[in-house]
Design an enzyme around this catalytic site. Structure first.
Site, short mmCIF file in Angstrom:
data_model
loop_
_atom_site.label_atom_id
_atom_site.label_comp_id
_atom_site.label_asym_id
_atom_site.label_seq_id
_atom_site.Cartn_x
_atom_site.Cartn_y
_atom_site.Cartn_z
N LYS A 1 0.86 -1.18 0.00
CA LYS A 1 0.00 0.00 0.00
C LYS A 1 0.89 1.22 0.00
CE LYS A 1 -3.63 2.38 2.52
NZ LYS A 1 -4.63 2.28 3.59
N LYS B 1 -2.23 -1.57 -3.78
CA LYS B 1 -3.07 -0.38 -3.70
C LYS B 1 -2.23 0.87 -3.80
CE LYS B 1 -6.04 1.85 -0.38
NZ LYS B 1 -6.52 1.83 0.97
C1 PBG Z 1 -7.38 3.58 5.42
C2 PBG Z 1 -7.76 3.31 4.02
C3 PBG Z 1 -7.59 4.23 2.96
C4 PBG Z 1 -8.18 3.62 1.84
C5 PBG Z 1 -8.67 2.37 2.23
N1 PBG Z 1 -8.38 2.19 3.58
C6 PBG Z 1 -7.04 5.58 2.92
C7 PBG Z 1 -5.73 5.88 3.50
O1 PBG Z 1 -4.87 5.02 3.68
O2 PBG Z 1 -5.55 7.05 3.80
C8 PBG Z 1 -8.27 4.27 0.49
C9 PBG Z 1 -9.19 3.66 -0.49
C10 PBG Z 1 -9.51 4.49 -1.67
O3 PBG Z 1 -8.92 5.56 -1.92
O4 PBG Z 1 -10.42 4.08 -2.41
N2 PBG Z 1 -6.61 2.73 6.10
#
Ligand code: PBG
Length: 323
Positions: free
Chosen positions: A195, A248
């Site tokens: 991520k 991601k």
């Molecule tokens: C938080 C989380 C995020 C997303 C999913 N879980 C945002 C972040 O890490 O700030 C983002 C998903 C998206 O942008 O569709 N843990």
């Protein structure tokens, strides 16, 4: 003389379909859904046209519609009011909190729906971070305890797949142990392994009002410049017991999906995040791109890169088209 003419394999729709290497089907989709407290409310998210925050009663109806379209797996995200947030995300493991109530309510009505969760502190944190903050630092090991409590509360409420999205070290092993000790050996873990600290999460943070109150997420989320680091993260998650590895964002990180799918023999999921959705919607609203064609091409790119599942806000639209 041309003995090899690749165009022969493209000469008709039938031949093209016969030689097609990758396909998107409704079985690939995981549909993210946003929830709010209250009753009979459905609010559109400004930066994500067509995507709503639902109260649990309406969320259940939405899931019913999606099941009829063939979407079987859902990922839930809670929008929590500011007064319920604190520095240790207590509301995240409240058995009577919005999240756990939603899981139980959906499972009671639709036991066949597969429910994936989000395990991270940010929607419940008064600091807007995924971990406990002390003197401006995000604490790793102290955060694991909170994540373990969240995962356990979700499993008790009926979750099928736990989705740790916080990027703390050691969380998969910690959560696996907590689940197993409580007898939840059949509850899966889909690790957000790679991520990245991305600008493409903007609309999601609008949806949940969960942006960090200070600083950024760069001490836990990965640097967009790095590839090798995803192998380190994925290796740890694999060894610690993850059932799926997630990448991601999706579209700007197809190389990462490919790298993981070539190096790991467990399923890879692509998260086609909020900013990717917003980008296409904005272009389509301006008449600059054709929504349906660009959407299907985008979804196909994840399959081509090696993903088996796709978490995508396009799931419902694409399911309608595929029907
Ligand atoms: C938080 C989380 C995020 C997303 C999913 N879980 C945002 C972040 O890490 O700030 C983002 C998903 C998206 O942008 O569709 N843990």
């Amino acid at each position: 003389m041309l003995t090899r003419r690749p165009r022969r394999n493209r000469k008709s729709a039938v031949i093209r379909a016969m030689v097609q290497e990758n396909q998107v089907t409704v079985n690939d989709f995981i549909f993210p859904l946003f929830m709010i407290e209250g009753e009979n409310k459905k609010e559109e998210i400004a930066s994500m046209p067509g995507i709503y925050r639902y109260t649990v009663d309406l969320l259940v109806e939405e899931i019913g519609e999606c099941l009829d379209l063939g979407i079987k797996t859902f990922c839930l995200f809670p929008s929590v009011s500011e007064d319920k947030k604190d520095s240790t995300a207590t509301e995240g493991h409240n058995p009577e909190g919005l999240y756990q109530v939603a899981l139980r309510t959906i499972k009671a009505k639709y036991p066949e729906a597969i429910l994936m969760t989000d395990v991270a502190m940010d929607p419940y944190s008064s600091d807007g971070h995924d971990g406990i903050v002390r003197n401006g630092e995000i604490l790793n090991d102290e955060t694991l305890e909170v994540l373990g409590k969240m995962a356990l509360a979700q499993a008790e409420a009926g979750a099928d797949i736990i989705g740790p999205s916080d990027m703390m070290d050691g969380r998969i092993g910690y959560i696996r142990e907590v689940l197993d000790d409580a007898g939840y050996t059949n509850v899966s873990i889909m690790s957000y392994s790679a991520k990245y600290a991305s600008a493409f999460y903007g609309p999601f943070r609008d949806a949940l009002d969960s942006a960090p109150k200070f600083g950024d997420k760069k001490t836990y989320q990965m640097d967009p410049a790095n590839v090798k680091e995803c192998l380190v993260e994925a290796e740890l998650d694999f060894v610690e017991g993850a059932d799926f590895l997630m990448v991601k964002p999706g579209l700007p990180y197809l190389d990462i999906i490919k790298t993981l799918s070539e190096n790991f023999d467990i399923p890879i999921t692509a998260y086609n995040v909020s900013g990717e959705y917003a980008m296409l919607k904005a272009a389509a609203q301006n008449g600059w791109l054709e929504n349906d064609k660009a959407m299907m091409e985008m979804l196909l790119s994840f399959k081509r890169a090696g993903a088996s599942a796709i978490l995508t806000y396009f799931a419902k639209e694409a399911a309608v088209l595929l029907k």
